[in-house]
Scaffold this motif. Structure first.
Motif, mmCIF file in Angstrom:
data_model
loop_
_atom_site.group_PDB
_atom_site.id
_atom_site.type_symbol
_atom_site.label_atom_id
_atom_site.label_comp_id
_atom_site.label_asym_id
_atom_site.label_seq_id
_atom_site.Cartn_x
_atom_site.Cartn_y
_atom_site.Cartn_z
ATOM 1 N N ALA A 65 -28.326 19.552 -14.226
ATOM 2 C CA ALA A 65 -28.958 20.843 -14.513
ATOM 3 C C ALA A 65 -30.162 21.080 -13.618
ATOM 4 C CB ALA A 65 -29.368 20.907 -15.989
ATOM 5 N N MET A 66 -30.968 20.019 -13.420
ATOM 6 C CA MET A 66 -32.119 20.140 -12.525
ATOM 7 C C MET A 66 -31.667 20.445 -11.102
ATOM 8 S SD MET A 66 -34.380 16.925 -13.852
ATOM 9 C CE MET A 66 -35.599 17.125 -12.548
ATOM 10 N N ASP A 67 -30.609 19.756 -10.664
ATOM 11 C CA ASP A 67 -30.092 19.967 -9.313
ATOM 12 C C ASP A 67 -29.573 21.392 -9.166
ATOM 13 O OD1 ASP A 67 -29.578 18.509 -6.784
ATOM 14 O OD2 ASP A 67 -27.502 19.049 -7.180
ATOM 15 N N SER B 114 -31.509 22.300 -3.080
ATOM 16 C CA SER B 114 -30.310 21.487 -3.304
ATOM 17 C C SER B 114 -29.046 22.330 -3.160
ATOM 18 C CB SER B 114 -30.360 20.852 -4.694
ATOM 19 O OG SER B 114 -31.366 19.875 -4.775
ATOM 20 N N ALA B 115 -29.096 23.530 -3.684
ATOM 21 C CA ALA B 115 -27.939 24.418 -3.567
ATOM 22 C C ALA B 115 -27.602 24.701 -2.109
ATOM 23 C CB ALA B 115 -28.203 25.719 -4.319
ATOM 24 N N LEU C 116 -24.131 23.622 2.613
ATOM 25 C CA LEU C 116 -23.956 23.254 4.015
ATOM 26 C C LEU C 116 -22.976 22.085 4.152
ATOM 27 C CD1 LEU C 116 -24.707 23.508 7.007
ATOM 28 C CD2 LEU C 116 -26.634 21.951 6.563
ATOM 29 N N GLN C 117 -23.123 21.069 3.308
ATOM 30 C CA GLN C 117 -22.238 19.900 3.402
ATOM 31 C C GLN C 117 -20.781 20.279 3.168
ATOM 32 O OE1 GLN C 117 -25.552 17.228 1.167
ATOM 33 N NE2 GLN C 117 -23.473 16.441 1.044
ATOM 34 N N ILE D 223 -24.385 13.574 -3.382
ATOM 35 C CA ILE D 223 -24.504 12.195 -3.867
ATOM 36 C C ILE D 223 -24.363 12.137 -5.383
ATOM 37 C CG2 ILE D 223 -26.099 10.241 -4.072
ATOM 38 C CD1 ILE D 223 -27.235 11.133 -1.326
ATOM 39 N N ILE D 224 -24.915 13.117 -6.063
ATOM 40 C CA ILE D 224 -24.841 13.136 -7.536
ATOM 41 C C ILE D 224 -23.437 13.432 -8.013
ATOM 42 C CG2 ILE D 224 -25.410 15.589 -7.803
ATOM 43 C CD1 ILE D 224 -27.101 14.853 -10.208
ATOM 44 N N GLY D 225 -22.600 14.000 -7.133
ATOM 45 C CA GLY D 225 -21.221 14.301 -7.482
ATOM 46 C C GLY D 225 -21.044 15.708 -8.021
ATOM 47 N N HIS D 226 -19.879 15.934 -8.621
ATOM 48 C CA HIS D 226 -19.545 17.210 -9.258
ATOM 49 C C HIS D 226 -19.396 16.955 -10.752
ATOM 50 C CE1 HIS D 226 -18.798 18.783 -5.228
ATOM 51 N NE2 HIS D 226 -18.031 17.724 -5.004
ATOM 52 N N LEU D 227 -19.994 17.801 -11.552
ATOM 53 C CA LEU D 227 -20.043 17.559 -12.995
ATOM 54 C C LEU D 227 -18.650 17.403 -13.603
ATOM 55 C CD1 LEU D 227 -21.738 17.290 -15.541
ATOM 56 C CD2 LEU D 227 -21.721 19.790 -15.746
#
Length: 852
Positions: free
Chosen positions: A149-151, A157-158, A163-164, A177-181
């Motif tokens: 949620a913070m990300d 971050s968005a 871009l990636q 790095i955190i992945g996809h929820l």
């Protein structure tokens, strides 16, 4: 190393890196060990590196599995509970943390050197014996969902994630790095255990230990804790082939923000590629520092960007060269056009010889500063080993940069910065895309010497010959108490305006003067101070002091720059309004200090900043920059008498004036406690509970600092109860705000909005218990030990010392107060803590809640 310019007074061949005395060992099980003895400070850094990150998740790519494993390593082992891990580290004076990148996961403890054996034992236990309790996993996954949620609430971050996923089609670098929820929610305990068994083997890990250690003794400890760890077969993860990009890619999306953000990215090779040094230099020239090409054109000349930068980031095999900018939405097209022109100029001309010289000097300066802390030394050695398998990579890298030519820079610009490999992404305020485009959204320190100059200015000098570095800090009492609601933010604006013109120097010349020699200039302000400082290499200190003296005696206050700075500060204020925790803390502060100066922040308000003009800045400057109201600190490889003569000569034009200490008399908040519910277009819920306290000069301020330390650690009662036991929050902690004459104490939690009521109930229970019973003896001892370790870490580096001792002198307690703080904290008793907690936390609190 080749000499770049024989006439340069501090060329890289004259100021080289100190010898690298690092030792390398390999245990029989394949675990690699890097040791570096440095007895400048009684500290040590212990880092455990695992060569596995988000790129190595294989069938779970995009799940954030490596990041989840990092979190779970703190949840308990077969011999220690989660709280015992954090409390044992704290009791040993250590600070522990971890991070996950694309290619590695790093666990590190920084603390006192005599406890290294204990740190090694705890890290070994975590690496070899973590039990990955199923119940703890469920709670930790909920914690990470709050991190998602913070990300999701962070526009930067968005932009990065967009871009990636645009630049890469098959390579796992396309995933955060955190992945996809959605994928993260499918991960179970067996997947965590499999990842650890797969990658956490001694022959895929290494240790780095730096600081005041004895290498032979430490190797005995390493053998004791890690020698019986069994080597296992390990097959490296193979990265998928990334298809060649043959055309420009674009992506845009809307976001809850007032600021537009642009990123232009080109695929480039990895860290070990021969072109990487030239790409780094190109990024430095385009977007690093005040004198960079992007900054000079977009911020200084055109005034259309709030922030701009450029650089290459890489995994081992590939990465991106990116140019980024933040601006008002209406300026985005002009910003992109200006960036394109600069890129084209780089393709045609490359760089100038003096820009290459500047890049070498700055790289050397950065390497020297990295070596000023134990953690920095450990991280540098580990990164070199991880990237290229060479502990002398910093030297080799600098040597490669020093041999670059203008033709090399032109070559990489033409090779990589081409339309066919460009990925262009942007973030826009909600609703604007449809309106504008119709596109759908997708050491041992020497004794400090003090002098009083003829104009009343206090000079502090700290001789520290350990490294050829010098830091200069000038500080003047100013900030919020010297402002009004109409002039809020004027100290910040004035400080920044000083660097836009002085004497015959333009902003560009000021920015380049020290940066060209590997140094830096700072000109800013905070709640109490206007300060101007610099960090340079030995031999450039008089040049730095002369520049600072010009800024403080003959500033030109250019009108054009004022407009740009105001626009930029307003953008920063708006950005603060996008962070739920900042919004909640700001509102709590405003309510607690209603009618008093500290209800305002150093940034000011949009309205007060918009109203500022040059005359207001000049008046504020004249009232602030006075000899009796200031302190100059010079720390590093200098001689006190020489510095005294230089400062007396250069800063004599500053008028004596008067001290402003009487503006900071103790204040008594009179506002009645209140509750406030705020809404933001975010996913998080935030709770802040605040209490008025006392100023930093009060006898109870250190007691409140100790309570803050005890309640903010990963082993704290708040963390263990609300985050660990109940799984209600991603983050929970406290903040002790102590200004001159007033203070406040905040308890805060970030949580699921649906759980705010329960979180508030539980948090108030903990506050009530603290008010009734104070801290337990074990909490007291851990907090004292952690505070001392943090204090020692803060004594590393000339800049930190010059700032800290100068501030103590400026606020009226005397620079010696910095030295006696450990004794003050150590002498605090449980009775004092209990009494202070009862005084401040037994009253009705100010409560602020932020919801979507």
């Amino acid at each position: 190393m080749n000499q770049l310019h024989s006439t340069s007074p501090a060329a890289p061949d004259q100021l080289s890196l100190p010898p690298n005395a690092a030792q390398f060992h390999t245990l029989n099980n394949g675990l690699e060990v890097i040791l570096l003895e440095d007895h400048a400070h009684p500290l040590a850094s212990v880092q455990f590196w695992v060569k596995a990150g988000s790129l190595h998740e294989e069938k779970w790519t995009g799940a954030g599995l490596a990041h989840l494993v990092e979190h779970m390593f703190f949840k308990g082992t077969t011999t220690r509970t989660a709280s015992q891990i954090s409390q044992e580290i704290q009791a040993r004076g250590g600070y522990v943390n971890a991070y996950t990148t694309f290619e590695r996961t790093v666990y590190w403890i920084e603390g006192v050197a005599e406890q290294v054996d204990g740190y090694l034992g705890i890290l070994s236990d975590m690496a070899r014996n973590s039990n990955f309790d199923a119940g703890e996993l469920v709670k930790e996954q909920e914690v990470i969902r709050r991190e998602f949620a913070m990300d999701n609430d962070d526009p930067q971050s968005a932009l990065q994630h967009l871009l990636q996923q645009t630049a890469f089609r098959e390579h796992p670098l396309r995933h955060p790095i955190i992945g996809h929820l959605e994928v993260f929610n499918q991960v179970g305990r067996e997947d965590v255990v499999h990842f650890v068994n797969r990658h956490y083997v001694p022959n895929n890990c290494f240790l780095v230990i730096t600081g005041a250690i004895d290498s032979a003794t430490i190797m005995e400890s390493v053998e004791k804790h890690y020698g019986t760890w069994q080597r296992r077969p390990y097959e490296p993860v193979m990265m998928p082939d990334e298809p060649d990009q043959v055309a420009t890619r674009q992506a845009k999306r809307e976001f809850a923000t007032d600021i537009a953000r642009l990123s232009l990215g080109w695929q480039v090779p990895g860290d070990s590629h021969p072109d990487k040094p030239a790409l780094d230099v190109l990024g430095f020239i385009l977007g690093s520092g005040r004198s960079s090409r992007l900054n000079l054109l977009l911020r200084e000349e055109l005034g259309i960007a709030h922030w701009v930068g450029a650089g290459a980031w890489s995994a081992l095999d590939r990465g991106l060269f990116a140019v980024e900018a933040e601006c008002d939405p209406e300026d985005l097209a002009q910003v992109e056009e200006a960036i394109s022109k600069i890129i084209q100029t780089a393709r045609e001309e490359g760089c100038k010889p003096d820009e290459l010289d500047k890049a070498v000097r700055t790289t050397l300066s950065h390497q020297l500063r990295t070596r000023s802390t134990t953690r920095g030394m450990a991280s540098s050695l580990a990164h070199s080993w991880m990237s290229v398998g060479n502990l002398n990579h910093d030297r080799a890298y600098l040597e490669r940069i020093s041999t670059l030519t203008v033709a090399d820079i032109v070559q990489v610009a033409r090779k990589y910065l081409v339309p066919e490999t460009l990925s262009r992404v942007s973030i826009h305020p909600t609703g604007t895309l449809e309106k504008t485009t119709g596109i759908a959204t997708t050491h041992t320190r020497e004794e400090i010497q003090s002098f009083t100059l003829s104009n009343g200015l206090t000079l502090l000098v700290g001789e520290n010959p350990r490294l050829p570095l010098v830091s200069v800090r000038t500080q003047f009492l100013s900030g919020v108490p010297s402002e009004t609601s109409e002039t809020g933010g004027v100290t910040q604006i004035t400080a920044q305006l000083l660097a836009k013109g002085a004497g015959k120097r333009s902003a560009e010349q000021i920015g380049a003067l020290l940066e060209d020699r590997g140094g830096s200039l700072q000109s800013s302000a905070d709640v109490h101070r206007l300060f101007v400082g610099s960090d340079v290499m030995k031999g450039d200190e008089e040049l730095a002091m002369g520049l600072i003296a010009d800024l403080l005696t003959v500033p030109t206050f250019p009108v054009k720059s004022l407009a740009t700075l105001k626009k930029r500060q307003i953008a920063s204020i708006r950005e603060e309004m996008e962070d739920p925790l900042t919004v909640a803390l700001r509102r709590a502060r405003k309510e607690i200090f209603a009618g008093l100066s500290y209800e305002r922040t150093a940034m000011g308000t949009i309205e007060s900043v918009q109203a500022l003009d040059v005359d207001a800045c000049k008046t504020h400057f004249q009232q602030t920059v006075q000899g009796k109201n200031g302190v100059i600190s010079v720390f590093g490889d200098v001689k006190a008498e020489e510095v005294r003569e230089q400062v007396a000569r250069l800063f004599s034009p500053i008028p004596p004036g008067t001290s402003h200490r009487d503006q900071y008399a103790p204040l008594t908040p009179t506002a009645e406690p209140s509750r406030h519910e705020l809404t933001l277009d975010k996913e998080q819920g935030v709770l802040v509970v605040g209490f008025p306290t006392v100023g930093l000069e009060h006898d109870l301020a250190p007691v409140l600092h100790l309570i803050d330390e005890a309640c903010s650690d990963m082993g704290s009662r708040l963390f263990n109860r609300i985050r660990e036991e109940m799984g209600l929050a991603y983050y929970v902690g406290t903040q002790a705000f102590h200004a001159l004459g007033a203070g406040a104490f905040y308890f805060y939690v970030g949580t699921d909005p649906a759980k705010l009521d329960l979180v508030e109930t539980e948090l108030l229970k903990e506050v009530a218990d603290l008010a009734a019973n104070g801290l337990q003896p074990d909490e007291m001892e851990r907090a004292k030990t952690t505070w001392k370790s943090s204090y020692l870490r803060g004594q590393q580096g000339n800049g930190a010392l010059a700032d800290a001792f100068g501030w103590q002198q400026l606020n009226g307690r005397g620079y010696q107060h910095q030295l006696i703080q450990p004794e003050i904290i150590s002498s605090i008793t449980p009775e004092q803590v209990k009494a202070a907690a009862a005084i401040f936390f037994s009253t009705k609190p100010f409560v602020v809640r932020v919801k979507p």
